[in-house]
Write a protein that holds these residues in place. Structure first.
Motif, PDB file in Angstrom:
ATOM      1  N   THR A  93       0.870  -1.169   0.000  1.00 31.24           N
ATOM      2  CA  THR A  93       0.000   0.000   0.000  1.00 31.24           C
ATOM      3  C   THR A  93       0.903   1.213   0.000  1.00 31.24           C
ATOM      4  OG1 THR A  93      -1.785  -1.142   1.153  1.00 31.24           O
ATOM      5  CG2 THR A  93      -1.762   1.260   1.313  1.00 31.24           C
ATOM      6  N   VAL A  94       0.633   2.125  -0.916  1.00 29.20           N
ATOM      7  CA  VAL A  94       1.502   3.285  -1.140  1.00 29.20           C
ATOM      8  C   VAL A  94       0.707   4.565  -0.897  1.00 29.20           C
ATOM      9  CG1 VAL A  94       2.967   4.434  -2.845  1.00 29.20           C
ATOM     10  CG2 VAL A  94       2.675   1.948  -2.936  1.00 29.20           C
ATOM     11  N   THR A  95       1.304   5.459  -0.134  1.00 29.28           N
ATOM     12  CA  THR A  95       0.721   6.790   0.030  1.00 29.28           C
ATOM     13  C   THR A  95       1.484   7.733  -0.888  1.00 29.28           C
ATOM     14  OG1 THR A  95       0.153   6.327   2.331  1.00 29.28           O
ATOM     15  CG2 THR A  95       0.178   8.644   1.666  1.00 29.28           C
ATOM     16  N   LEU A  96       0.735   8.415  -1.746  1.00 29.14           N
ATOM     17  CA  LEU A  96       1.319   9.347  -2.718  1.00 29.14           C
ATOM     18  C   LEU A  96       0.913  10.775  -2.375  1.00 29.14           C
ATOM     19  CD1 LEU A  96       0.303   7.380  -5.935  1.00 29.14           C
ATOM     20  CD2 LEU A  96       2.580   7.457  -4.899  1.00 29.14           C
ATOM     21  N   ARG A  97       1.851  11.693  -2.579  1.00 24.82           N
ATOM     22  CA  ARG A  97       1.546  13.117  -2.425  1.00 24.82           C
ATOM     23  C   ARG A  97       1.517  13.743  -3.813  1.00 24.82           C
ATOM     24  NH1 ARG A  97       2.995  15.847   2.139  1.00 24.82           N
ATOM     25  NH2 ARG A  97       4.802  14.484   2.331  1.00 24.82           N
ATOM     26  N   ASP A 144       1.203  13.810 -16.264  1.00 24.92           N
ATOM     27  CA  ASP A 144       1.654  15.202 -16.142  1.00 24.92           C
ATOM     28  C   ASP A 144       1.696  15.702 -14.707  1.00 24.92           C
ATOM     29  OD1 ASP A 144       2.008  15.418 -18.905  1.00 24.92           O
ATOM     30  OD2 ASP A 144      -0.092  15.967 -19.210  1.00 24.92           O
ATOM     31  N   GLU A 145       1.821  14.792 -13.749  1.00 27.15           N
ATOM     32  CA  GLU A 145       1.974  15.173 -12.346  1.00 27.15           C
ATOM     33  C   GLU A 145       3.185  14.466 -11.770  1.00 27.15           C
ATOM     34  OE1 GLU A 145      -1.885  16.147  -9.791  1.00 27.15           O
ATOM     35  OE2 GLU A 145      -1.790  14.042 -10.389  1.00 27.15           O
ATOM     36  N   ASP A 146       3.879  15.141 -10.871  1.00 27.33           N
ATOM     37  CA  ASP A 146       4.952  14.508 -10.127  1.00 27.33           C
ATOM     38  C   ASP A 146       4.366  13.998  -8.818  1.00 27.33           C
ATOM     39  OD1 ASP A 146       6.975  14.998 -11.999  1.00 27.33           O
ATOM     40  OD2 ASP A 146       7.307  17.017 -11.224  1.00 27.33           O
ATOM     41  N   LEU A 147       4.363  12.680  -8.655  1.00 20.84           N
ATOM     42  CA  LEU A 147       3.804  12.046  -7.464  1.00 20.84           C
ATOM     43  C   LEU A 147       4.944  11.572  -6.579  1.00 20.84           C
ATOM     44  CD1 LEU A 147       1.103   9.846  -9.239  1.00 20.84           C
ATOM     45  CD2 LEU A 147       0.828  12.155  -8.295  1.00 20.84           C
ATOM     46  N   GLU A 148       4.929  12.007  -5.324  1.00 21.56           N
ATOM     47  CA  GLU A 148       5.969  11.603  -4.376  1.00 21.56           C
ATOM     48  C   GLU A 148       5.475  10.420  -3.556  1.00 21.56           C
ATOM     49  OE1 GLU A 148       8.360  13.145  -0.401  1.00 21.56           O
ATOM     50  OE2 GLU A 148       6.929  14.485  -1.384  1.00 21.56           O
TER      51      GLU A 148
END
Length: 160
Positions: A93-97, A144-148
């Motif tokens: 499970t990954v939390t992305l910002r 087109d988004e940078d997801l951290e």
């Protein structure tokens, strides 16, 4: 009346439902996903036992579902979620910002257990493939988004 305009019933017609497509990808499943496949197979077996023998349409639909779920059950590769994942893999499970600081939580699961509306996506989905192999703190460009990647944890068992 011409026979050309009379619908003839053919007992084989009901049996001719096309099979549900089966993915060519490996059938990776979490323990919860494996149970879900077993439950679907049991459900369709019960339907088969209870369907009237003369309801050929129902029998054909049930037979198609049984073929699909039997294939998925026999090809299932049960993968236990990693206890302390250091990178994104199946069963995590990954939390992305997002750039606007919005957080998104997704779990990488099997194709048959995915439910995007609940944050469970198939490991074969484009976003999952973009994330696999990355670690906390890394950034991935997607749509087109940078997801951290903020956190990586083992996938939680689904209830129901």
């Amino acid at each position: 009346m011409s026979r050309a305009f009379v619908k003839e019933t053919d007992d084989d017609t009901a049996d001719a439902l096309p099979d549900r497509p089966v993915s060519t990808e490996r059938n990776l499943v979490t323990p919860s996903g494996y149970r879900q496949i077993e439950e679907r197979l049991a459900y369709w077996r019960a339907q088969d036992m209870n369907a009237p023998a003369d309801d050929l349409t129902a029998k054909a639909r049930i037979a198609r579902e049984l073929r699909y779920w039997t294939a998925r059950w026999s090809s299932a590769e049960l993968i236990e979620p990693p206890a302390e994942p250091e990178q994104v893999v199946f069963g995590t499970t990954v939390t992305l910002r997002h750039p606007d600081d919005r957080m998104q939580v997704i779990s990488l699961v099997g194709e048959d257990e995915s439910a995007p509306e609940d944050g469970r996506i198939a490991w074969t989905a484009p976003l999952a493939r973009a994330l696999i192999g990355l670690e906390e703190g890394e950034v991935v460009r997607f749509h087109d988004e940078d997801l951290e990647i903020v956190t990586i944890e083992p996938v939680a068992e689904s209830v129901g």
